[in-house]
Design a protein around this motif. Sequence first.
Motif, PDB file in Angstrom:
ATOM      1  N   LEU A  64      27.621 117.858  47.322  1.00  0.00           N
ATOM      2  CA  LEU A  64      28.205 119.808  47.650  1.00  0.00           C
ATOM      3  C   LEU A  64      28.807 120.287  48.301  1.00  0.00           C
ATOM      4  N   GLY A  65      27.628 119.854  49.630  1.00  0.00           N
ATOM      5  CA  GLY A  65      27.820 120.870  50.115  1.00  0.00           C
ATOM      6  C   GLY A  65      28.633 120.169  51.936  1.00  0.00           C
ATOM      7  N   ASN A  66      29.077 119.000  52.075  1.00  0.00           N
ATOM      8  CA  ASN A  66      29.880 118.024  52.819  1.00  0.00           C
ATOM      9  C   ASN A  66      31.291 118.415  51.779  1.00  0.00           C
ATOM     10  N   TYR A  67      31.239 118.394  49.951  1.00  0.00           N
ATOM     11  CA  TYR A  67      33.039 118.925  49.833  1.00  0.00           C
ATOM     12  C   TYR A  67      33.100 120.289  50.094  1.00  0.00           C
ATOM     13  N   VAL A  68      32.110 121.446  50.468  1.00  0.00           N
ATOM     14  CA  VAL A  68      32.830 122.995  50.601  1.00  0.00           C
ATOM     15  C   VAL A  68      32.652 122.944  51.521  1.00  0.00           C
ATOM     16  N   GLY A  69      31.932 122.186  52.495  1.00  0.00           N
ATOM     17  CA  GLY A  69      32.009 122.822  54.436  1.00  0.00           C
ATOM     18  C   GLY A  69      33.122 122.002  55.132  1.00  0.00           C
ATOM     19  N   ALA A  70      32.927 120.691  54.148  1.00  0.00           N
ATOM     20  CA  ALA A  70      33.737 119.571  55.427  1.00  0.00           C
ATOM     21  C   ALA A  70      35.236 119.298  54.404  1.00  0.00           C
TER      22      ALA A  70
ATOM     23  N   SER B 117      33.090 129.165  56.034  1.00  0.00           N
ATOM     24  CA  SER B 117      32.578 128.393  54.856  1.00  0.00           C
ATOM     25  C   SER B 117      31.013 127.805  55.141  1.00  0.00           C
ATOM     26  N   ALA B 118      30.808 128.823  53.669  1.00  0.00           N
ATOM     27  CA  ALA B 118      29.690 129.039  53.198  1.00  0.00           C
ATOM     28  C   ALA B 118      28.240 127.751  53.687  1.00  0.00           C
ATOM     29  N   ILE B 119      27.356 127.871  54.108  1.00  0.00           N
ATOM     30  CA  ILE B 119      26.335 127.068  54.468  1.00  0.00           C
ATOM     31  C   ILE B 119      25.805 126.323  52.862  1.00  0.00           C
ATOM     32  N   VAL B 120      26.425 125.345  52.292  1.00  0.00           N
ATOM     33  CA  VAL B 120      25.399 125.522  50.575  1.00  0.00           C
ATOM     34  C   VAL B 120      23.900 125.070  50.823  1.00  0.00           C
TER      35      VAL B 120
ATOM     36  N   PRO C 287      37.819 119.627  63.623  1.00  0.00           N
ATOM     37  CA  PRO C 287      37.166 120.410  62.299  1.00  0.00           C
ATOM     38  C   PRO C 287      36.097 119.759  62.516  1.00  0.00           C
ATOM     39  N   VAL C 288      35.020 120.261  62.926  1.00  0.00           N
ATOM     40  CA  VAL C 288      33.187 119.836  62.797  1.00  0.00           C
ATOM     41  C   VAL C 288      32.432 120.699  62.707  1.00  0.00           C
ATOM     42  N   GLY C 289      30.717 120.705  61.983  1.00  0.00           N
ATOM     43  CA  GLY C 289      30.294 121.400  61.898  1.00  0.00           C
ATOM     44  C   GLY C 289      29.442 121.454  62.661  1.00  0.00           C
TER      45      GLY C 289
ATOM     46  N   ARG D  19      16.166 125.001  50.799  1.00  0.00           N
ATOM     47  CA  ARG D  19      16.998 124.571  51.800  1.00  0.00           C
ATOM     48  C   ARG D  19      18.514 124.680  51.721  1.00  0.00           C
ATOM     49  N   LYS D  20      19.161 124.192  53.689  1.00  0.00           N
ATOM     50  CA  LYS D  20      20.504 123.082  53.725  1.00  0.00           C
ATOM     51  C   LYS D  20      20.294 122.185  52.126  1.00  0.00           C
ATOM     52  N   MET D  21      21.925 122.376  51.752  1.00  0.00           N
ATOM     53  CA  MET D  21      22.023 120.708  50.977  1.00  0.00           C
ATOM     54  C   MET D  21      22.345 119.631  52.080  1.00  0.00           C
ATOM     55  N   SER D  22      21.387 118.776  52.510  1.00  0.00           N
ATOM     56  CA  SER D  22      21.687 117.778  53.270  1.00  0.00           C
ATOM     57  C   SER D  22      21.257 116.398  52.942  1.00  0.00           C
ATOM     58  N   LYS D  23      21.594 115.391  53.294  1.00  0.00           N
ATOM     59  CA  LYS D  23      21.330 114.050  52.681  1.00  0.00           C
ATOM     60  C   LYS D  23      19.811 114.045  53.808  1.00  0.00           C
ATOM     61  N   SER D  24      19.409 114.439  54.681  1.00  0.00           N
ATOM     62  CA  SER D  24      18.288 113.964  55.341  1.00  0.00           C
ATOM     63  C   SER D  24      16.527 115.055  54.639  1.00  0.00           C
ATOM     64  N   TYR D  25      16.946 115.344  53.778  1.00  0.00           N
ATOM     65  CA  TYR D  25      16.207 116.340  52.878  1.00  0.00           C
ATOM     66  C   TYR D  25      16.201 115.789  51.476  1.00  0.00           C
TER      67      TYR D  25
HETATM   68  P1  ADP Z   1      24.595 115.885  56.290  1.00  0.00           P
HETATM   69  O1  ADP Z   1      23.910 117.141  56.401  1.00  0.00           O
HETATM   70  O2  ADP Z   1      24.167 115.873  53.994  1.00  0.00           O
HETATM   71  O3  ADP Z   1      23.691 114.442  56.586  1.00  0.00           O
HETATM   72  P2  ADP Z   1      26.739 115.607  56.870  1.00  0.00           P
HETATM   73  O4  ADP Z   1      25.678 115.735  58.876  1.00  0.00           O
HETATM   74  O5  ADP Z   1      26.528 114.171  57.282  1.00  0.00           O
HETATM   75  O6  ADP Z   1      25.766 115.887  56.046  1.00  0.00           O
HETATM   76  O7  ADP Z   1      28.090 116.102  57.429  1.00  0.00           O
HETATM   77  C1  ADP Z   1      29.567 116.075  57.266  1.00  0.00           C
HETATM   78  C2  ADP Z   1      30.536 117.453  57.435  1.00  0.00           C
HETATM   79  O8  ADP Z   1      29.292 118.287  55.840  1.00  0.00           O
HETATM   80  C3  ADP Z   1      29.980 118.829  58.269  1.00  0.00           C
HETATM   81  O9  ADP Z   1      30.935 118.845  58.808  1.00  0.00           O
HETATM   82  C4  ADP Z   1      29.128 119.518  57.916  1.00  0.00           C
HETATM   83  O10 ADP Z   1      28.830 120.598  58.659  1.00  0.00           O
HETATM   84  C5  ADP Z   1      29.417 119.685  56.411  1.00  0.00           C
HETATM   85  N1  ADP Z   1      28.037 119.737  55.638  1.00  0.00           N
HETATM   86  C6  ADP Z   1      26.626 118.830  55.392  1.00  0.00           C
HETATM   87  N2  ADP Z   1      26.107 119.459  54.846  1.00  0.00           N
HETATM   88  C7  ADP Z   1      26.571 120.884  54.158  1.00  0.00           C
HETATM   89  C8  ADP Z   1      26.004 121.922  53.880  1.00  0.00           C
HETATM   90  N3  ADP Z   1      24.916 121.983  53.417  1.00  0.00           N
HETATM   91  N4  ADP Z   1      27.020 123.152  53.323  1.00  0.00           N
HETATM   92  C9  ADP Z   1      28.155 123.652  54.491  1.00  0.00           C
HETATM   93  N5  ADP Z   1      28.841 122.279  54.687  1.00  0.00           N
HETATM   94  C10 ADP Z   1      27.639 121.397  55.086  1.00  0.00           C
END
Ligand code: ADP
Length: 331
Positions: free
Chosen positions: A17-23, A191-194, A153-155, A200-206
């Motif tokens: 969901l985080g990737n979708y909303v943020g990227a 754009s929101a941090i999901v 466009p990048v994070g 915590r921030k939604m992330s594969k790493s967590y």
């Molecule tokens: P992850 O943190 O899961 O490894 P990536 O680093 O591969 O994700 O991120 C791919 C894209 O998705 C980037 O542009 C990043 O900014 C965006 N992104 C990842 N997690 C989030 C989140 N929780 N909220 C908003 N955008 C996110």
Amino acid sequence: MKHRVLTGIKPTGKIHLGNYVGAVKPALKLAESEEYQASYFIADYHGMTKVQDAEEMRNLSRGIAAAWLALGLDPEKVTFYRQSDVPEIFELTWILSCVTPKGLLNRAHAYKAMTDGNQQAGQDIDHGVNMGIYTYPVLMASDILLFQADKVPVGKDQLQHIEIARDIAGYFNKQYGETFKLPEHFIQEQSAIVPGLDGRKMSKSYNNTIPLFEEPAKLKKLINRIKTDSSLPTEPKDPDQSVIFALYREFASPEEVNMMKERFMEGISWGEAKAELFQAINGTMAGPREKYLELIESPEKMDAILARGARKARETTSPFLAEIKKKVGIL
Ligand code: ADP
Ligand code: TRP
């Protein structure tokens, strides 16, 4: 002339969901605009710095391609390709390596974080560092510069890589004459941090993600796992402090969001709020999920789309690389 916008997506995990909303959502919106010509690609060779199992690499790459197509990427409008299908990128990577000072890469965040960690642990500073991780920023510069991208466009975590691409372009231009455009980053500040399951921030790493195309029963289960506070069912709740509300607003209409806000303040039970969130995500994603599953089942269809994208890309990268080779005296 249209501005060129380009971005790469690493196949290192399932889209969440985080990737979708943020990227993904903002990139697709950008691609629809008449102002931009978009090139989006699967950065599989970048992914290889982490994913080193053939089957996993194949599946993740296809999963990312299917996700973008299912979410509405139009391959007739956007040049959509696999990095590995455009060999000019790799030839240029070597050329750029030869004008890149090693010190620039010593300072790159990802590499530096690893060496700092090793140093703290009392290990050899390069322990566990492969050359792919070290030269990662040069490959990324090549991705960008070969396509003469104006905007990338990048994070936020990728900002330094864009700066490095600009530096490398500068070194080359100084040595061989004006050749590369200096790219600019394009950060979606608003754009929101999901947040993820644990807040915590939604992330594969967590390990706290909700995959975007999860089937309904699993999706429901994951949503039920989202951490909430111990307030009672009828107690008023602050929507701005709630992960459930933060996710809900990304998938519901503005009217629904307003109504939900009121229900929070009146006191909605967490169970009910989670059920509403499930409905919103499941409803929005039902169509794309069906498409995604269909695409995953027919990889040859996707491979054909990506091959066409690579051919389209090479119509410009091939003559441009020839020009660059002439400048350095190779042709
Ligand atoms: P992850 O943190 O899961 O490894 P990536 O680093 O591969 O994700 O991120 C791919 C894209 O998705 C980037 O542009 C990043 O900014 C965006 N992104 C990842 N997690 C989030 C989140 N929780 N909220 C908003 N955008 C996110
Ligand atoms: N390094 C980017 C990431 O981790 C992915 C990427 C590779 C990229 N090449 C790129 C992004 C070129 C923008 C432009 O997310």
